[in-house]
Each structure stands twice: as structure tokens, then as C-alpha cells.
Design a protein around this motif. Sequence first.
Motif, PDB file in Angstrom:
ATOM      1  N   ARG A  22       0.833  -1.207   0.000  1.00 50.22           N
ATOM      2  CA  ARG A  22       0.000   0.000   0.000  1.00 50.22           C
ATOM      3  C   ARG A  22       0.865   1.254   0.000  1.00 50.22           C
ATOM      4  O   ARG A  22       0.612   2.199  -0.761  1.00 50.22           O
ATOM      5  CB  ARG A  22      -0.922   0.004   1.223  1.00 50.22           C
ATOM      6  N   ASP A  23       1.881   1.262   0.845  1.00 50.18           N
ATOM      7  CA  ASP A  23       2.691   2.464   1.025  1.00 50.18           C
ATOM      8  C   ASP A  23       3.781   2.621  -0.026  1.00 50.18           C
ATOM      9  O   ASP A  23       4.166   3.748  -0.363  1.00 50.18           O
ATOM     10  CB  ASP A  23       3.344   2.439   2.416  1.00 50.18           C
ATOM     11  N   GLU A  24       4.294   1.504  -0.549  1.00 49.57           N
ATOM     12  CA  GLU A  24       5.447   1.560  -1.442  1.00 49.57           C
ATOM     13  C   GLU A  24       5.106   1.352  -2.911  1.00 49.57           C
ATOM     14  O   GLU A  24       5.916   1.694  -3.783  1.00 49.57           O
ATOM     15  CB  GLU A  24       6.494   0.531  -1.000  1.00 49.57           C
ATOM     16  N   ASP A  25       3.949   0.778  -3.202  1.00 45.18           N
ATOM     17  CA  ASP A  25       3.573   0.504  -4.598  1.00 45.18           C
ATOM     18  C   ASP A  25       2.463   1.421  -5.100  1.00 45.18           C
ATOM     19  O   ASP A  25       1.888   1.171  -6.158  1.00 45.18           O
ATOM     20  CB  ASP A  25       3.104  -0.952  -4.742  1.00 45.18           C
ATOM     21  N   GLY A  26       2.181   2.489  -4.353  1.00 45.51           N
ATOM     22  CA  GLY A  26       1.046   3.336  -4.715  1.00 45.51           C
ATOM     23  C   GLY A  26       1.128   3.886  -6.120  1.00 45.51           C
ATOM     24  O   GLY A  26       0.136   3.885  -6.870  1.00 45.51           O
ATOM     25  N   ILE A  29       0.494   1.059  -8.617  1.00 44.57           N
ATOM     26  CA  ILE A  29      -0.923   0.662  -8.613  1.00 44.57           C
ATOM     27  C   ILE A  29      -1.748   1.653  -9.425  1.00 44.57           C
ATOM     28  O   ILE A  29      -2.607   1.264 -10.230  1.00 44.57           O
ATOM     29  CB  ILE A  29      -1.443   0.554  -7.164  1.00 44.57           C
ATOM     30  N   GLU A  30      -1.499   2.939  -9.227  1.00 47.33           N
ATOM     31  CA  GLU A  30      -2.225   3.958  -9.986  1.00 47.33           C
ATOM     32  C   GLU A  30      -1.919   3.846 -11.471  1.00 47.33           C
ATOM     33  O   GLU A  30      -2.824   3.948 -12.309  1.00 47.33           O
ATOM     34  CB  GLU A  30      -1.868   5.348  -9.477  1.00 47.33           C
ATOM     35  N   LEU A 171       4.284  -4.488 -10.603  1.00 42.99           N
ATOM     36  CA  LEU A 171       3.772  -4.438  -9.240  1.00 42.99           C
ATOM     37  C   LEU A 171       4.586  -5.417  -8.400  1.00 42.99           C
ATOM     38  O   LEU A 171       4.582  -6.622  -8.660  1.00 42.99           O
ATOM     39  CB  LEU A 171       2.291  -4.822  -9.213  1.00 42.99           C
ATOM     40  N   ASP A 172       5.310  -4.893  -7.420  1.00 43.95           N
ATOM     41  CA  ASP A 172       6.174  -5.704  -6.582  1.00 43.95           C
ATOM     42  C   ASP A 172       5.410  -6.163  -5.345  1.00 43.95           C
ATOM     43  O   ASP A 172       5.005  -5.348  -4.516  1.00 43.95           O
ATOM     44  CB  ASP A 172       7.402  -4.878  -6.181  1.00 43.95           C
ATOM     45  N   LEU A 202      -3.269  -6.751  -4.141  1.00 43.35           N
ATOM     46  CA  LEU A 202      -2.655  -5.815  -5.090  1.00 43.35           C
ATOM     47  C   LEU A 202      -3.527  -5.654  -6.334  1.00 43.35           C
ATOM     48  O   LEU A 202      -3.805  -4.535  -6.782  1.00 43.35           O
ATOM     49  CB  LEU A 202      -1.279  -6.344  -5.504  1.00 43.35           C
ATOM     50  N   LEU A 203      -3.974  -6.775  -6.868  1.00 41.29           N
ATOM     51  CA  LEU A 203      -4.755  -6.713  -8.109  1.00 41.29           C
ATOM     52  C   LEU A 203      -6.138  -6.119  -7.870  1.00 41.29           C
ATOM     53  O   LEU A 203      -6.656  -5.394  -8.738  1.00 41.29           O
ATOM     54  CB  LEU A 203      -4.866  -8.110  -8.727  1.00 41.29           C
ATOM     55  N   GLN A 204      -6.747  -6.403  -6.733  1.00 39.27           N
ATOM     56  CA  GLN A 204      -8.041  -5.782  -6.462  1.00 39.27           C
ATOM     57  C   GLN A 204      -7.888  -4.270  -6.284  1.00 39.27           C
ATOM     58  O   GLN A 204      -8.784  -3.494  -6.671  1.00 39.27           O
ATOM     59  CB  GLN A 204      -8.696  -6.413  -5.230  1.00 39.27           C
ATOM     60  N   ALA A 205      -6.758  -3.843  -5.723  1.00 39.05           N
ATOM     61  CA  ALA A 205      -6.494  -2.407  -5.617  1.00 39.05           C
ATOM     62  C   ALA A 205      -6.349  -1.784  -7.003  1.00 39.05           C
ATOM     63  O   ALA A 205      -6.824  -0.662  -7.260  1.00 39.05           O
ATOM     64  CB  ALA A 205      -5.231  -2.165  -4.795  1.00 39.05           C
ATOM     65  N   VAL A 206      -5.707  -2.498  -7.895  1.00 40.64           N
ATOM     66  CA  VAL A 206      -5.562  -2.018  -9.275  1.00 40.64           C
ATOM     67  C   VAL A 206      -6.918  -1.931  -9.959  1.00 40.64           C
ATOM     68  O   VAL A 206      -7.225  -0.934 -10.638  1.00 40.64           O
ATOM     69  CB  VAL A 206      -4.621  -2.953 -10.072  1.00 40.64           C
ATOM     70  N   MET A 207      -7.755  -2.948  -9.774  1.00 39.28           N
ATOM     71  CA  MET A 207      -9.066  -2.949 -10.427  1.00 39.28           C
ATOM     72  C   MET A 207      -9.944  -1.832  -9.873  1.00 39.28           C
ATOM     73  O   MET A 207     -10.705  -1.195 -10.620  1.00 39.28           O
ATOM     74  CB  MET A 207      -9.737  -4.310 -10.238  1.00 39.28           C
ATOM     75  N   ALA A 208      -9.832  -1.568  -8.575  1.00 41.83           N
ATOM     76  CA  ALA A 208     -10.579  -0.455  -7.982  1.00 41.83           C
ATOM     77  C   ALA A 208     -10.111   0.866  -8.578  1.00 41.83           C
ATOM     78  O   ALA A 208     -10.924   1.759  -8.879  1.00 41.83           O
ATOM     79  CB  ALA A 208     -10.397  -0.451  -6.466  1.00 41.83           C
TER      80      ALA A 208
END
Length: 251
Positions: A22-26, A29-30, A171-172, A202-208
Amino acid sequence: MSDSKLAGQFFDAAIGLLRRVRDEDGGEIEAAGTLIADTVVDGGRLFAFGAGHSSLAAQDIVYRAGGLALMNLLAVPGVVGVDVMPATLGSALERVDGLASAVLDSSPLRSGDLLVIISLSGRNALPVEMAMNARALGVKVIGVTSVAYATETTSRHVSGTYLKDHCDVVLDSRIPVGDAELTLDSIEAPFAPASTVVTSALLQAVMATAAGALADRGIEPPLLRSGNVDGGHEWNGRVMTEYGDRIFYRR
């Protein structure tokens, strides 16, 4: 040590990894969510691939309540899941040169599409070749992998490269080499893998992010609803009819 204490340690480890991504891949992800939204807007199709247990995260974003209806599974016979017998065959197939080329040649992927490739180690021939060849076709590639493997293992692809070297966005997952979070003096091997938890999140964060990016452009995201709520099947039927030319899991 009590079983409950081990359970708590695993939850703490998984939560710690989730906080890290969350903190390092923001930014990544965006970028990945934006790339997916761009593909949807431009008329491209979406695909996801993972071998072995990495396929679980791929399957989690396909035909999923709350997920984009346009995401399709790119299946490679024998390597998706552990249903192949013997299960070790799937691991062996990941190391076969040329398999990815054969799969892509017979798949619907074309220039302008997007492919999510999930491989924890990113070192085997199949995901590396899949990414290389997909990009050569004009397909955008999002790779989900543990970058640590590139510094602590050797590549199994003839090029000496890893999945991370052939992606538009990486995405790490931050998963340590070996994919096991716990150790105990009375148990010889490390245990309690967390890669599925972290990669799926990670992937659900990307889809969101992708859904939000589409909404920001005034486009209704083609999302599926649960078939177990009233009206869900009717909603999904309308979405699938509208985007039927980009949905392959119904054919």
C-alpha cells in the motif's frame, strides 16, 4: 508455541506485507489502474495469466462480482492451478521454452489489448517469454512479481531476464524468496505462504483504481454484480451484452 500464536504471527506478517505494498507501490498501482482504464476506453480487451498458485490471483479478477466484466483468463493447459496430474507437471511446463509462443499464437490477444502476468518468482521461461512476446504483438503488460527473486535467484529463461524486465508496469508483491512467513525450531522448513493474499489484494487495488479512473472520465465501469443478490443476473446480462465482443469466458 500455541497454534493461536502462530495464527496471529501469520496475520501480522500478512498485514505487514499489505501495508508495504500500500505504502510503497502506490504509484505503480495507480499507473496499472490507469493503463487498464485506457485500454477499456480505447476498445482493447483485458486478459490475466498466472501459472500454478499464481493462477489463483488471476482467476480472482475474472468473472468476479465487483470486478470488471472485461477481464478474461488466458489459460495455458496444464499450468493453471493444481488440477493437472501429476501436479508437478505444471511446474515443469513453466520451464519449457516456446510454450508461451504457442499459447499466444492460438489466443485472441492482439495489438491494443492488455495482459496481466502474475509470477511470484518471475524467473521461469513461461512468464518471461509470455511478456516478451505479448509486448512484441503490441499488447501492454502489467507484471505482478516479487522483485527480490531477481537479485537472489538466477533466471531460467535463455535471455537471463525476469518478468519484471518486460513489463509496462511492474507491481512488486514484496514477498520474500521462498514464500513462507513463519519459522519454528521444531519444524525444519519455513511455512505459511502469503503470496496469494498479497497478490490478490494488489490486483483488487488495481481494479478499484481502474474503475475510479473510468468514472472520472464520465464512463460507467463495466462491473459485474453478485448473482446472489436480487437483480444481479439481469445486471450482468446487460453488461455482457453491451461488451460481448470483449468477453471470451462465455464462448
